[in-house]
Design an enzyme around this catalytic site. Structure first.
Site, PDB file in Angstrom:
ATOM      1  CB  CYS B  88      -0.983  -0.049   1.170  1.00  0.00           C
ATOM      2  SG  CYS B  88      -2.364   1.090   0.968  1.00  0.00           S
ATOM      3  CG  HIS B 204      -3.597  -3.651   3.221  1.00  0.00           C
ATOM      4  ND1 HIS B 204      -2.589  -2.986   3.874  1.00  0.00           N
ATOM      5  CD2 HIS B 204      -4.309  -2.692   2.575  1.00  0.00           C
ATOM      6  CE1 HIS B 204      -2.679  -1.685   3.640  1.00  0.00           C
ATOM      7  NE2 HIS B 204      -3.721  -1.482   2.850  1.00  0.00           N
ATOM      8  CD  GLU B 206      -0.993  -5.458   5.870  1.00  0.00           C
ATOM      9  OE1 GLU B 206      -0.830  -6.067   4.793  1.00  0.00           O
ATOM     10  OE2 GLU B 206      -1.147  -4.222   5.938  1.00  0.00           O
TER      11      GLU B 206
END
Lengths: 729, 228
Positions: B88, B204, B206
């Site tokens: 990002c 993302h 994560e």
């Protein structure tokens, strides 16, 4: 005392919104005439926004204690115990007037302000929510306001990195010239690491950190305490400008400093800026303060003490620290690129003494100024309602339903929610589109908090007391439906001009309603905010007491969403009388009169306990409360969310319209494949439960009435926002 | 060899904690946090640059972060072949400091967009992705400046050199405008540099490491195991 004597006259006093009796009170406290700086300070400290002068008498009656309450109203935010060493800090606050004048900055700074209230207490914010009311979509201003507010909320929260997990948004013509932007923030703190605003220790330094003071927002608190008129747009310079990056730096640096044993008291400079933060800290600790205003970092040149004390520049904090911790304090802020400055110290005089260019420019007694703030018992009178005989439009059930799910208030709010980062921090279990309350995990634990905000202003307009009760009950019910045990609320009371008898009547009655409901439901009020004078040219908004509820889910395995699975059975919990007064159905049929549905708290608690326990013991796929739009709306939301069809049978004993669209309180829909267990448990608990259909197929089907394909249902539900925003201005 | 993963964080980074949680959970090791003004980085292991709003995204997303001392070190290590991953805002920083081709500009909608998207993995020969068994994964996006832009000449170079790693797609891997959330050229969501040791992606991973948010991120991190 040789004070700089800026002359004040009768006009200056009126311009500061100080009434004659209030001015006499000032003379009594000071035993002399105030100078301009002092008058300015009185005007913001005694403004409706800071002093709650019209509502204090009634707010005091609210229940604020309970077994989970650690800190009730009076501090920056309320705090509740959620077990272990964890506590939840939360509050809701309005930024209505600034958001109408400058929607992007007004909404953004509203979010910033409420987050500071929460992290000032040592908490890390974990969720933001908001409650928004706009005017009619056809109003020329509405689209711009909607776009600006949503972008402002999103940009601020996204940048700071706190998830915006939910809220509500609706439209009504009473908000055409006075929108409501209420922002709620929830934070997590360790119980032994809570920070308060009580100053102590004579000689201890007062530290200023954050943005430099500018001329923005001077008299913001006073602006929030007056009606709007045609010239309101000229108040744009009073709207503060937000800097979410600075907020992020303040958040991280304060969190780092809070790990050291350095801070004695801390307060953000919110409404009324340096004035209210310094007065509140000193007043709570019974101290005096010496401020050296030449030290205040200024963004603009030649700022006067008056401007410095009254500025509402955002992203600023004031703290009293231990003198031997000055170095570490300055070092930590420096690491984050912030300059911390000592602007004064505590004294034992009980006075606020302000120095500028080595001269005493203002001196005010702290305690008397705070304690003798006016408190009014304003006159009240119930507004007489005229019921005009109008004929209800006679509409097909299917047509009412389609109009409802594609209406501005009940169509999908995806356009809004997409603009909010609802996942950052990776603890969002459900946002408020996925469950009746947003659910956020307590980091590294199996616990979660559920959060919701609710109000039905249409109900509150006709019967403010009952309307407020229903708002509290809906918040409670939403928490139950998400699998949580409801713990406490924050309230945001949005009303018109309290100097008008009918408005004051609404305020008092709504507070009474909150009091009754919160007492019955053991749901104490731990923080709140009052926003009055929400009127333009004498026209008041609908009374809008928004209730922000927080609950606890002790184990993630009990989190419950608006979920269903193929072949599950659909049950309605709670008896349906079919109350259509003030319902969405009646509005669509052109009939706007009647009473809100009644509420029986014993029944509410019985049904709520049943659902709470069914989630734990029966095993269910999902749960959804029944509120605006009735059973049919709740069912449609279930289908749209899960992209699954249903088949529903209407019971014989009741009129179809009443059953489908009635808005009786205390009802839920439960989706489960453990039919027998649920029915057996309902019998044992003596709760009314009825199997109304099945999850089946790929269409929304009300047997013997109508059927619509899921695809069409979703299109109807999603089209309004897209069409509204896409049409060129 | 010393197992090491480093996260470089800037004022305004806000996915650093989430990334650390994912690394701890998937790779069973504690990442080292490096502050942006670190002027000498020794043995960083894999370098991560997290998402967020470094320096408030003022001026242009990612640009101000490139002036931080740590980025000089990132460039030095990149030349040495150290694996570097920017997610990002991290991707934006990597394009701004020219370690990666192209630019990330305002989404076509002009609005911030937060939702889960499907990504087709375009290249499995690379060590960042070769251990991912699935052909399509689902990760969230959350950005307002995520539209990947590159001119035709450089696009061809990216294609010819197998540098395109992820494309926005349907659940079954179809690529079309319908599945392009931000207007990126050719639905591109992630690329590597020519040397293939620097990866940037807008989505993302994560944020997809548990049963509530989806678990496709786990394979992304687990796949990195042999690099450390």
């Amino acid at each position: 005392m040789n004070l700089e004597n800026n002359l004040i006259n009768a006009k200056t006093i009126i311009d500061h919104g100080i009434s004659k009796s209030e001015y006499n009170r000032i003379l009594k406290i000071l035993k002399r005439e105030p100078n301009l700086l002092e008058l300015g300070i009185f005007s913001v400290m005694w403004s409706e926004h800071c002093s709650y002068k019209s509502t204090k008498k009634w707010l005091k009656t609210l229940p604020t204690n309970g077994e989970h309450v650690i800190c009730g109203p009076g501090e920056n935010a309320g705090i509740i115990d959620i077990g272990g060493n964890d506590a939840i800090v939360f509050k809701m606050e309005s930024h209505n007037h600034p958001s109408f004048i400058e929607p992007y900055q007004g909404a953004a700074t509203g979010v910033g302000g409420i987050m500071r209230d929460v992290f000032t207490m040592g908490a890390r914010p974990i969720a933001n929510l908001n409650s928004l009311r706009f005017g009619e979509p056809s109003n020329i201003k509405t689209k711009n306001l909607l776009q600006g507010v949503v972008k402002g909320i999103g940009d601020y929260g996204n940048c700071v990195g706190i998830p915006t997990v939910g809220g509500e948004c609706s439209f009504h013509k009473s908000y055409n010239n006075n929108i409501l932007v209420n922002a709620m923030c929830v934070g997590l703190v360790k119980k032994n690491k809570i920070f308060y605003s009580k100053a102590k220790g004579i000689g201890n330094p007062i530290i200023y950190v954050g943005s430099k003071t500018g001329r923005d927002g001077i008299h913001g608190a006073t602006m929030a305490s007056a009606e709007f008129d045609d010239t309101s747009i000229d108040q744009r310079p009073q709207v503060q400008v937000g800097d979410p990056f600075m907020e992020k730096l303040l958040l991280e640096s304060c969190q780092e400093l809070m790990k050291e044993d350095a801070i004695i008291a801390i307060q953000d400079m919110g409404a009324a800026g340096l004035t209210s933060s310094s007065f509140e800290m000193a007043s709570k600790g019974n101290c005096g303060v010496k401020l050296f205003l030449n030290e205040v970092p200024c963004r603009e040149s030649k700022m006067t003490p008056y401007e410095m004390m009254l500025s509402e520049t955002q992203e600023r904090m004031l703290m009293v620290i231990k003198p031997d911790k000055k170095k570490i304090t300055f070092d930590i802020f420096k690491k984050w690129g912030l300059e911390a400055i000592e602007i004064g110290h505590l004294t034992d005089t009980g006075k606020m003494q302000m120095y500028f260019n080595n001269r005493l420019v203002g001196e005010l007694p702290i305690k008397p100024l705070a304690d003798s703030a006016p408190e009014y018992d304003r006159p009240r009178k119930k507004k007489a309602f005229k019921t005009i005989k109008v004929k209800k439009r006679n509409l097909q059930i299917e047509n009412v339903f389609l109009e409802m799910i594609s209406s501005p208030n009940h169509s999908s709010k995806e356009w809004l929610f997409r603009q909010y980062d609802n996942m950052v921090m990776c603890d969002t279990i459900f946002s408020s589109e996925e469950s009746d309350a947003a659910i956020v995990r307590i980091h590294k634990t199996k616990k979660a908090v559920a959060i919701t905000c609710d109000c039905n202003p249409i109900f509150c307009y006709t019967d403010p007391k009952l309307g407020a009760k229903l708002a509290v009950a809906e918040s409670w019910r939403n928490l139950i439906a998400s699998g949580a045990k409801p713990l406490a609320v924050t309230d945001n009371l949005n009303f018109g001009n309290p100097e008008k008898k009918d408005v004051m009547y609404q305020i008092k009655k709504a507070i009474e309603g909150i009091k009754v409901a919160c007492t019955k439901l053991s749901f104490p009020v731990v923080s709140g905010n009052v926003s009055l004078y929400n009127e333009t040219k004498g026209k008041s908004i609908l009374p809008t007491p928004v209730i922000g509820g927080v609950g606890l889910i002790e184990d993630l395995k009990f989190v419950t969403g608006i979920n269903m699975k193929m072949d599950d059975s659909i049950f309605i919990i709670g008896y349906t009388k079919g109350h259509l007064g003030l319902s969405v159905y009646n509005q669509i049929c052109g009939y706007k009169y009647g009473k809100p549905p009644s509420i029986d708290f014993d029944n509410e608690i019985k049904n709520g306990n049943f659902v709470y326990n069914a989630i734990r013991e029966v095993g269910i796929s999902g749960c959804h409360d029944v509120s605006e739009g009735g059973i049919i709306m709740s069912l449609a939301e279930l289908c749209i969310k899960n992209k699954l069809g249903i088949q529903i049978s209407i019971p014989d004993e009741i009129k179809k319209e009443n059953w489908l669209f009635g808005e009786d309180s205390s009802r839920y829909i439960i989706i489960t494949n453990n039919e027998k267990k649920l029915l057996k448990y309902a019998k044992k608990m003596n709760v009314f439960v009825k199997n109304i259909g099945k999850v089946k197929g790929s269409s929304f089907k009300i047997i013997n009435e109508f059927e619509i394909s899921l695809k069409d249902l979703i299109t109807y539900n999603k089209q309004w926002f897209k069409n509204y925003i896409d049409i060129e201005k | 060899m010393n197992k090491e993963v480093s996260i470089i964080h800037f004022p305004g980074s806000n996915c650093d904690r989430d990334l650390a949680v994912a690394i701890k959970y998937c790779l069973k090791l504690k990442p080292k946090f490096l502050w942006h003004n670190e002027s000498h980085i020794k043995d960083p292991g894999i370098i991560f640059i997290p998402g967020g709003f470094s320096f408030g995204d003022y001026l242009r997303a990612g640009i101000l972060a490139t002036k931080s001392p740590a980025i000089k070190e990132v460039i030095r290590h990149a030349k040495k072949g150290v694996p570097i991953i920017g997610i990002c805002n991290g991707f934006q920083i990597l394009t701004e400091c020219k370690l990666l081709e192209g630019a990330l500009i305002k989404n076509s909608s002009q609005l911030f967009s937060c939702k889960k998207v499907f990504l087709r993995i375009e290249n499995k020969k690379n060590y960042f992705t070769k251990n991912i068994k699935k052909g399509v994964v689902q990760y969230p996006i959350a950005h307002s400046q995520g539209k990947f832009y590159v001119d035709d000449y450089n696009l061809k170079k990216l294609q010819d050199n197998d540098q395109i790693m992820f494309k926005y797609s349907s659940k079954t891997g179809d690529i079309s405008d319908k599945y392009n959330p931000n207007g990126s050229v050719q639905n591109i969501a992630g690329i590597v540099n020519k040397k293939k040791n620097v990866l940037g992606l807008m989505p993302h991973p994560e944020r997809a490491i548990d049963s509530f948010s989806g678990r496709d991120g786990i394979v992304f991190f687990n796949g990195l195991n042999e690099l450390i």
